[in-house]
Design an enzyme around this catalytic site. Structure first.
Site, PDB file in Angstrom:
ATOM      1  N   MET A   1      36.724  42.238  24.384  1.00 45.81           N
ATOM      2  CA  MET A   1      36.689  42.772  25.721  1.00 45.81           C
ATOM      3  C   MET A   1      35.225  42.965  26.125  1.00 45.81           C
ATOM      4  SD  MET A   1      38.740  45.976  27.324  1.00 45.81           S
ATOM      5  CE  MET A   1      38.054  47.274  26.361  1.00 45.81           C
ATOM      6  N   PRO A   2      34.569  41.931  26.614  1.00 43.65           N
ATOM      7  CA  PRO A   2      33.160  42.035  26.986  1.00 43.65           C
ATOM      8  C   PRO A   2      32.963  42.923  28.216  1.00 43.65           C
ATOM      9  CG  PRO A   2      33.830  39.738  26.803  1.00 43.65           C
ATOM     10  CD  PRO A   2      35.063  40.565  26.729  1.00 43.65           C
ATOM     11  N   TYR A   3      31.859  43.633  28.186  1.00 45.99           N
ATOM     12  CA  TYR A   3      31.427  44.444  29.321  1.00 45.99           C
ATOM     13  C   TYR A   3      29.976  44.078  29.586  1.00 45.99           C
ATOM     14  CZ  TYR A   3      29.733  48.489  31.905  1.00 45.99           C
ATOM     15  OH  TYR A   3      29.142  49.302  32.835  1.00 45.99           O
TER      16      TYR A   3
END
EC number: 5.3.2.-
Length: 69
Positions: A1-3
């Protein structure tokens, strides 16, 4: 889950430009890291010029020093 958090100076980036940044960053994460777009978060923070510094100077003075050199 990249931010991904993009910080830019508040100088009038349009909705279209911001949308292009969000799409471009998301596409890059898909291409390079095989991330899922549906779980990729991109946040754009716009910072006032007086709240941003470069090289020990407020960004406006820094830019001015570049033009003068």
């Amino acid at each position: 889950m990249p931010y991904v958090n993009i910080k830019i100076t508040h100088e009038g980036a349009t909705r279209e430009q911001k949308a292009a940044l969000i799409k471009g960053v998301t596409d890059l994460l898909v291409e390079v890291l095989d991330k899922t777009p549906a779980t990729t978060f991109v946040v754009i923070d716009e910072v006032e010029l007086e709240d941003w510094g470069v090289g020990g100077l407020p960004v406006e003075l820094y830019r001015q020093s570049l033009r003068e050199s």
